[in-house]
Write a protein that holds these residues in place. Structure first.
Motif, short mmCIF file in Angstrom:
data_model
loop_
_atom_site.label_atom_id
_atom_site.label_comp_id
_atom_site.label_asym_id
_atom_site.label_seq_id
_atom_site.Cartn_x
_atom_site.Cartn_y
_atom_site.Cartn_z
N LYS A 297 0.73 -1.30 0.11
CA LYS A 297 -0.03 -0.11 -0.12
C LYS A 297 1.03 1.17 -0.06
O LYS A 297 0.21 2.19 -0.13
CB LYS A 297 -0.86 0.03 1.18
CG LYS A 297 -1.95 -1.17 1.50
CD LYS A 297 -2.87 -1.00 0.18
CE LYS A 297 -4.09 -2.19 0.37
NZ LYS A 297 -5.13 -2.10 -0.74
N THR B 15 -5.09 5.80 11.65
CA THR B 15 -4.58 6.76 10.66
C THR B 15 -4.03 6.04 9.35
O THR B 15 -4.73 6.53 8.36
CB THR B 15 -3.59 7.86 11.16
OG1 THR B 15 -4.17 8.37 12.43
CG2 THR B 15 -3.14 8.67 10.17
N THR C 161 -7.13 4.41 7.42
CA THR C 161 -7.63 5.59 6.58
C THR C 161 -7.03 5.63 5.53
O THR C 161 -7.75 5.84 4.31
CB THR C 161 -8.07 6.54 7.54
OG1 THR C 161 -8.81 6.13 8.60
CG2 THR C 161 -8.70 7.91 6.77
N MET C 162 -5.71 6.05 5.62
CA MET C 162 -4.71 6.24 4.48
C MET C 162 -4.95 5.19 3.31
O MET C 162 -5.07 5.39 2.17
CB MET C 162 -3.29 6.44 4.84
CG MET C 162 -3.16 7.70 5.55
SD MET C 162 -1.26 7.92 6.34
CE MET C 162 -0.45 7.78 5.00
N CYS C 163 -4.84 3.85 3.84
CA CYS C 163 -4.95 2.66 2.74
C CYS C 163 -6.37 2.94 2.19
O CYS C 163 -6.39 2.51 1.05
CB CYS C 163 -4.74 1.39 3.66
SG CYS C 163 -2.92 1.24 4.17
N GLN C 164 -7.46 2.86 2.92
CA GLN C 164 -8.68 3.04 2.29
C GLN C 164 -8.89 3.98 1.30
O GLN C 164 -9.49 3.83 0.14
CB GLN C 164 -9.72 2.97 3.46
CG GLN C 164 -10.01 1.64 4.29
CD GLN C 164 -10.65 2.39 5.78
OE1 GLN C 164 -11.23 3.47 5.84
NE2 GLN C 164 -10.79 1.32 6.66
N GLU C 165 -8.28 5.15 1.61
CA GLU C 165 -8.45 6.37 0.68
C GLU C 165 -7.31 6.22 -0.39
O GLU C 165 -7.20 7.16 -1.31
CB GLU C 165 -8.39 7.52 1.48
CG GLU C 165 -9.56 7.98 2.39
CD GLU C 165 -9.40 9.17 3.22
OE1 GLU C 165 -8.29 9.74 3.14
OE2 GLU C 165 -10.35 9.17 4.03
N GLY C 166 -6.40 5.40 -0.46
CA GLY C 166 -5.35 5.21 -1.47
C GLY C 166 -4.41 6.23 -1.41
O GLY C 166 -3.65 6.67 -2.33
N ARG C 167 -3.98 6.75 -0.17
CA ARG C 167 -2.97 7.81 0.14
C ARG C 167 -1.77 7.33 0.63
O ARG C 167 -1.66 6.58 1.75
CB ARG C 167 -3.46 8.86 1.03
CG ARG C 167 -4.75 9.58 0.34
CD ARG C 167 -5.13 10.87 1.15
NE ARG C 167 -5.87 10.44 2.52
CZ ARG C 167 -5.38 10.58 3.81
NH1 ARG C 167 -3.97 11.12 4.04
NH2 ARG C 167 -6.03 10.15 4.77
N GLU D 215 -7.47 -4.91 7.44
CA GLU D 215 -8.81 -4.08 7.69
C GLU D 215 -8.82 -3.82 8.79
O GLU D 215 -8.79 -4.66 9.82
CB GLU D 215 -9.98 -5.42 7.04
CG GLU D 215 -11.24 -4.71 7.13
CD GLU D 215 -12.46 -5.71 7.03
OE1 GLU D 215 -13.45 -5.33 7.06
OE2 GLU D 215 -12.02 -6.72 6.60
#
Length: 378
Positions: free
Chosen positions: A54, A315, A318-324, A371
Motif C-alpha cells: 500500500k 490513521t 484510513t490512508m490505505c482505504q483512501e489510497g493515499r 482491515e
C-alpha cells in the motif's frame, strides 16, 4: 545572596557572584548530560503483510532509551535550563513538580545531578515502579488522593520552602525551542531524510502537558512541511472535549488511567491551533495496543505508547482505504516495565472493569487482513 552597600549617595545591592558561578556550572552539567547521550532510535514498525503493497510506512520514535527511560527526559532537561537561565533555580533551591510519574522521574535525575532537593506531587494511583524510580534518585514523593489537587499542592510546597515549582503544564511549550536546536521534531525529520517518504503525512502523539504537540506542530509550520499533527487522548481527559468544542475551560474532575497523558483540565501548554486532528482512545484500546505492540516487537511498552499506536494504526488504515501513500510517525514514550502491576496485570484490569478483548480482536484482524474494524464497546 544580595550584598547591600552604601556608595555615599545611594544604596545599592548586588547579587553574590558565587551565585552566578553556581548557575554557570549547573548549566554546564545539564548540557554535558545531553552531550553524553546519543539521539533516540527511529524504528520501522512491522506493519501487517496485507499492507506492505500500500506504499505506507509506520515509525516508532523510541524515547524509552533516554537515561531516565522516557520522553519526559527531554522535557525535564528543558525545564531545568529554563529555570536556571530565568534565575528561578539557584544553589540550594527546593524544586517541586505536579506529575503523574515519568516527568518526576526525569526531574529527580536532574535534581540529583545538581545536588538540589526535589519533591514530586503525584496522584496516589501512580504506579509503584515510578514511585520507586523517583525515590531511587533521592527525591521525595508526596501523594495526593485528588489528581486535580496536584497543581495547588506543588505550588504550596514550593512557596513554603522558598523554592521553585517547575510547573511542566505551564512551561512545557515555551521551555523547548520549537524552531529546532535538537528538539524531538528536528530529530524525527533528520532521521526520516533517507526514507522513501521523508516528510511524514502524520505525526501522532499524546497530550500530557501539550508541549510535544506544540513543539511538533510549530516546527512543521515553521519548516513549511505538509505534515499534519494528530493528538490522541485517553478517557477522562479534557483535551479532546476542549479541542472539539473550542472551550479551553473544560474540566473532567477525573484522573487518567493512562499515565503520562490525559489531564482533568486543558493545560496551558496545549496549543489547539497547531493540532490538525484528535482521536479519543478508550483505555482498553490503549492497553490492548500496548500489549500487542510488546508481543509484536519484543519490547515492552507503556500505556501511552498504546494510545499513540492505536491512533497511528487507525490513521494508517484510513490512508490505505483512501489510497493515499505516505508515512506516519508516533512515539514509544516509555517502557512497559514500569507498569507490571497495572497494564500488564490481568487482576488489575479486572478490578478496573477493563475488557481488552474486543480491541485485541481489532488489532489481530488488522494484522491478518489489513482491515480495520472499529470494536463495539462492551
Amino acid at each position: 545572596m544580595l550584598e547591600p552597600h552604601d556608595d555615599g549617595c545611594c544604596r545599592t545591592a548586588e547579587r553574590d557572584s558565587a551565585d552566578r558561578t553556581w548557575v554557570h556550572d549547573a548549566i554546564r552539567k545539564v548540557e554535558a548530560d545531553a552531550n553524553r547521550s546519543a539521539d533516540t532510535h527511529l524504528h520501522v514498525f512491522p506493519l501487517p503483510a496485507a499492507l506492505r503493497s500500500k506504499d505506507v510506512d509506520l515509525y516508532l520514535k523510541d524515547e524509552s532509551v533516554h537515561p531516565t527511560g522516557s520522553l519526559k527526559h527531554r522535557l525535564a532537561r528543558s525545564l531545568f535550563l529554563y529555570g536556571l537561565v530565568n534565575g528561578w533555580i539557584r544553589e540550594g533551591t527546593t524544586l517541586t513538580e505536579a506529575s503523574s510519574g515519568s516527568t518526576a522521574v526525569s526531574e529527580a535525575y536532574f535534581a540529583r545531578l545538581l545536588g538540589l532537593p526535589f519533591v514530586a506531587v503525584m496522584p496516589a494511583s501512580t504506579s509503584q515502579e515510578k514511585v520507586a524510580l523517583i525515590e531511587f534518585y533521592g527525591a521525595r514523593c508526596h501523594l495526593v488522593d485528588d489528581p486535580a489537587s496536584v497543581y495547588d499542592e506543588a505550588r504550596r510546597l514550593a512557596d513554603e520552602s522558598g523554592g521553585h515549582y517547575l510547573d511542566q503544564f505551564t512551561y512545557a511549550e515555551r521551555a523547548t525551542d520549537w524552531r529546532g536546536n535538537n528538539n524531538i521534531a528536528e530529530s524525527i525529520f533528520e532521521q526520516l531524510s533517507r526514507e522513501r517518504h521523508p516528510v511524514p503525512a502524520w505525526v501522532v502523539v499524546g497530550a500530557g502537558t501539550g508541549g510535544t504537540s506544540a513543539t511538533i506542530g510549530r516546527y512543521v509550520r515553521y519548516q513549511r512541511y505538509d505534515t499534519r499533527v494528530c493528538v490522541v487522548d485517553p478517557e477522562n481527559s479534557a483535551f479532546f472535549p476542549g479541542w472539539t468544542t473550542g472551550d479551553g475551560t473544560v474540566t473532567t474532575h477525573k484522573g487518567s488511567r493512562i499515565e503520562g497523558i490525559g489531564r482533568p483540565r486543558v493545560e496551558p501548554s496545549f496549543m489547539p491551533a497547531v493540532v490538525d486532528a484528535m482521536i479519543c482512545v478508550p483505555d482498553a484500546a490503549s492497553i490492548a495496543a500496548a500489549r500487542w505492540c510488546s508481543e509484536l516487537t519484543g519490547r515492552m511498552v507503556g500505556g501511552s505508547t498504546g494510545t499513540a499506536l492505536w491512533g497511528a494504526l487507525r490513521t494508517i488504515a484510513t490512508m490505505c482505504q483512501e489510497g493515499r501513500p505516505g508515512s506516519v510517525v508516533t512515539l514509544l514514550c516509555d517502557g512497559g516495565e514500569r507498569y507490571a502491576h497495572t497494564y500488564y496485570d490481568d487482576g488489575w484490569l479486572a478490578a478496573q472493569g477493563i475488557d481488552i478483548a474486543p480491541y485485541t480482536s481489532t488489532l489481530e484482524k488488522f494484522a491478518d487482513t489489513g482491515e480495520w474494524v472499529e470494536p463495539v464497546r462492551p
